[in-house]
Design a protein around this motif. Structure first.
Motif, PDB file in Angstrom:
ATOM      1  N   ASP A  77      44.372  26.040  41.786  1.00 46.44           N
ATOM      2  CA  ASP A  77      43.832  27.412  41.255  1.00 46.44           C
ATOM      3  C   ASP A  77      43.382  26.190  40.217  1.00 46.44           C
ATOM      4  OD1 ASP A  77      43.611  29.918  40.728  1.00 46.44           O
ATOM      5  OD2 ASP A  77      44.992  30.392  39.085  1.00 46.44           O
ATOM      6  N   THR A  78      43.046  25.804  40.136  1.00 43.81           N
ATOM      7  CA  THR A  78      41.690  25.346  38.523  1.00 43.81           C
ATOM      8  C   THR A  78      40.241  26.228  39.117  1.00 43.81           C
ATOM      9  OG1 THR A  78      41.928  23.191  39.649  1.00 43.81           O
ATOM     10  CG2 THR A  78      40.591  23.090  38.196  1.00 43.81           C
ATOM     11  N   ILE A  79      40.249  26.571  37.318  1.00 47.01           N
ATOM     12  CA  ILE A  79      39.333  27.332  36.927  1.00 47.01           C
ATOM     13  C   ILE A  79      38.173  26.019  36.395  1.00 47.01           C
ATOM     14  CG2 ILE A  79      38.483  28.701  34.827  1.00 47.01           C
ATOM     15  CD1 ILE A  79      40.835  29.772  34.134  1.00 47.01           C
ATOM     16  N   ILE A  80      36.790  27.323  37.085  1.00 49.63           N
ATOM     17  CA  ILE A  80      35.296  25.986  37.264  1.00 49.63           C
ATOM     18  C   ILE A  80      34.239  26.377  36.323  1.00 49.63           C
ATOM     19  CG2 ILE A  80      33.607  24.625  38.529  1.00 49.63           C
ATOM     20  CD1 ILE A  80      35.862  24.141  40.547  1.00 49.63           C
ATOM     21  N   ASP A 102      33.398  29.426  38.449  1.00 50.82           N
ATOM     22  CA  ASP A 102      34.710  30.659  38.018  1.00 50.82           C
ATOM     23  C   ASP A 102      33.910  31.519  36.671  1.00 50.82           C
ATOM     24  OD1 ASP A 102      37.027  31.004  39.280  1.00 50.82           O
ATOM     25  OD2 ASP A 102      37.096  29.238  38.849  1.00 50.82           O
ATOM     26  N   LEU A 103      33.137  30.984  35.823  1.00 53.72           N
ATOM     27  CA  LEU A 103      32.714  31.049  35.044  1.00 53.72           C
ATOM     28  C   LEU A 103      30.459  30.452  34.113  1.00 53.72           C
ATOM     29  CD1 LEU A 103      32.738  29.843  31.175  1.00 53.72           C
ATOM     30  CD2 LEU A 103      34.976  30.395  32.518  1.00 53.72           C
ATOM     31  N   ALA A 118      39.564  34.107  29.920  1.00 54.43           N
ATOM     32  CA  ALA A 118      40.453  35.056  29.585  1.00 54.43           C
ATOM     33  C   ALA A 118      39.794  35.538  30.851  1.00 54.43           C
ATOM     34  CB  ALA A 118      40.729  35.921  28.324  1.00 54.43           C
ATOM     35  N   GLN A 119      38.732  36.903  31.102  1.00 51.61           N
ATOM     36  CA  GLN A 119      37.647  37.120  31.406  1.00 51.61           C
ATOM     37  C   GLN A 119      37.866  36.273  32.721  1.00 51.61           C
ATOM     38  OE1 GLN A 119      34.134  38.052  29.966  1.00 51.61           O
ATOM     39  NE2 GLN A 119      34.582  38.050  28.331  1.00 51.61           N
ATOM     40  N   ALA A 120      38.123  35.140  32.441  1.00 52.94           N
ATOM     41  CA  ALA A 120      37.956  34.850  34.091  1.00 52.94           C
ATOM     42  C   ALA A 120      38.562  34.668  34.952  1.00 52.94           C
ATOM     43  CB  ALA A 120      36.793  33.086  34.434  1.00 52.94           C
ATOM     44  N   LYS A 121      39.897  34.377  34.681  1.00 55.95           N
ATOM     45  CA  LYS A 121      42.028  33.815  34.753  1.00 55.95           C
ATOM     46  C   LYS A 121      42.104  35.656  35.113  1.00 55.95           C
ATOM     47  CE  LYS A 121      43.396  30.847  32.002  1.00 55.95           C
ATOM     48  NZ  LYS A 121      44.669  30.928  30.782  1.00 55.95           N
TER      49      LYS A 121
END
Length: 466
Positions: A77-80, A102-103, A118-121
């Protein structure tokens, strides 16, 4: 106890992006992230991007394709995140084109990363490419001593951002905004903190660094020369550099600083782009060949051991063979210690993108090869002229073999030395004994920590000897 979250940051392009990447990592360290060198191990991946050339943008999208594939295969669940100048230029288009992102955050909004994460999550996929009224530097935390030490004895410090020159080929004024300079005391405080944490060499950076016009402690506007003079007073700072400069802003005071301040290294990156007055005018460089040559002559008069690096663009719209020959002639006339050369790349939104007489790709390729050969010959001649000379080498890291150390000369050449036990960050006087295509080798002639010398030499490097 929760394991720390892992952060992987990859920088593309200029030194400004390297600095920004460090500051993003410092910001996220406060949020519990620790850096990793393996993107597959990361909970958050940030690509800090460059938009200066089409190929640089292509690299970003290619990297995003690899990350998408890896994310699908690993199931993490990597944020990119995409940051930097491509983010600023393309904004929401990045989200549309690459759903894995994601952002998106522009270079003026890094201090908002915790909020954006926080918004991306929460699934919002935020885009922040505004030019905020607040100064991001007031909100970015200082690096920890451990982080500074891990990055070695050299550091970048941003003193100025943006550009008002509007060269017709360049996107920087649109992605970084107009010129803004930081207050002098804030720069001095950052530099002093870095030196206290073990940094020995600082490079001042900005899109147009010698156009610096920051507020001084006396309330007046200070130029780069005054800033450098103030920084030179920091005890323990052995070397100062600055990049990237514009010929129009090389004033008398800055040239005098090269004469008067041993801590200021005798090596300057001064982009010229072309040797043809006709092409320089079409580029809106606002200087001609004669002014550039005169600046170099004045610099060498002030500091005879001065060496030069530059940038060149070939195949600018309308460039003829005669124009290109003028560039080759300038290379021969100046004698560069190093240089970067590129084919003209059309950047959407810039004036030159709409020019007629675009140069065929095969012509650009041929000219780039010829220019590169000429620049390589100039570099080879400069390096050969260093053999037998003595330089103060700043040790930066261990070499590949036991007992080897690798450092940098005053001219940013990589130098391999076999030395007695010495700490990273020491300055050693070294005699150059061998010259290779990518590095020099030398022997230590004295083992001492040099606080106030940039160059140890028995004779000057007159007119580059190239």
């Amino acid at each position: 106890m929760h394991e720390p979250r892992k952060l992987y940051v990859k920088s593309f392009g200029c030194q400004m992006n390297v600095y920004d990447s460090h500051r993003m990592a410092d910001t996220l360290a406060k949020e519990g992230y620790v850096e990793t060198q393996d993107p597959a191990d990361a909970d958050l991946v940030i690509l800090n991007t460059c938009h200066i050339r089409e190929k640089a943008v292509d690299k970003v999208y290619s990297e995003l394709g690899r990350l998408r594939k890896a994310k699908q295969e690993d199931g993490r669940d990597t944020i990119i995140a995409v940051a930097g100048c491509v983010a600023q230029a393309e904004g929401a288009e990045i989200l549309r084109r690459t759903p894995v992102v994601d952002l998106v955050v522009g270079p003026q909004s890094y201090h908002r990363l915790p909020e954006l994460l926080a918004q991306a999550k929460a699934g919002a996929r935020p885009v922040d490419t505004e030019f905020p009224t607040e100064d991001k530097f007031d909100h970015l935390p200082a690096p920890s001593a451990a982080a500074t030490r891990s990055r070695g004895p050299t550091a970048f410090v941003t003193v100025q951002e943006g550009c008002d020159k509007f060269c017709t080929f360049c996107v920087v004024p649109y992605t970084r905004g107009s010129e803004v300079s930081r207050p002098v005391l804030k720069i001095v405080d950052e530099a002093r903190r870095l030196v206290d944490q073990g940094v020995r060499e600082i490079t001042l950076i900005g899109q147009n660094v010698n156009g610096f016009h920051g507020e001084g402690p006396d309330g007046k506007t200070w130029g780069l020369a005054a800033l450098v003079e103030r920084l030179a007073q920091i005890e323990g700072l052995a070397r100062l550099r600055y990049t990237t400069s514009h010929p129009r802003d090389m004033d008398d005071a800055l040239i005098a600083a090269h004469r008067d301040l041993p801590v200021l290294m005798p090596y300057l990156h001064l982009p010229v782009q072309s040797g043809s007055d006709r092409i320089l005018a079409a580029m809106n460089r606002r200087h001609g060949r004669e002014l550039f040559v005169d600046i170099i002559a004045r610099l060498r008069d002030a500091r005879p051991d001065m060496a030069l690096s530059s940038d060149f663009i070939v195949g600018f719209p309308g460039e003829t063979e005669e124009d290109f020959q003028a560039t080759l002639d300038l290379v021969d006339q100046i004698g560069f210690a190093s240089a970067y050369s590129f084919k003209y790349s059309t950047r959407p939104g810039t004036p030159a993108a709409g020019y007629g007489a675009q140069v065929p790709e095969e012509v650009k390729t041929d000219r780039l090869a010829r220019l590169h050969a000429r620049l390589e010959a100039s570099k080879t001649a400069f390096d050969a002229g260093c053999k037998g000379r003595r330089f103060d080498i700043l040790l930066e890291k261990p070499g590949r073999l036991p007992g080897q150390l690798i450092g940098r000369s005053p001219y940013l050449q990589s130098v391999v030395v076999t030395a007695p036990p010495a700490g990273i960050g020491e300055l050693l006087a070294v005699e150059i004994t061998e010259v290779g295509p990518n590095s020099l080798a030398g022997r230590v002639v004295e083992h001492q920590d040099v606080e106030d010398r940039g160059l140890a030499s028995d004779r000057p490097l007159a007119a580059m000897e190239a």
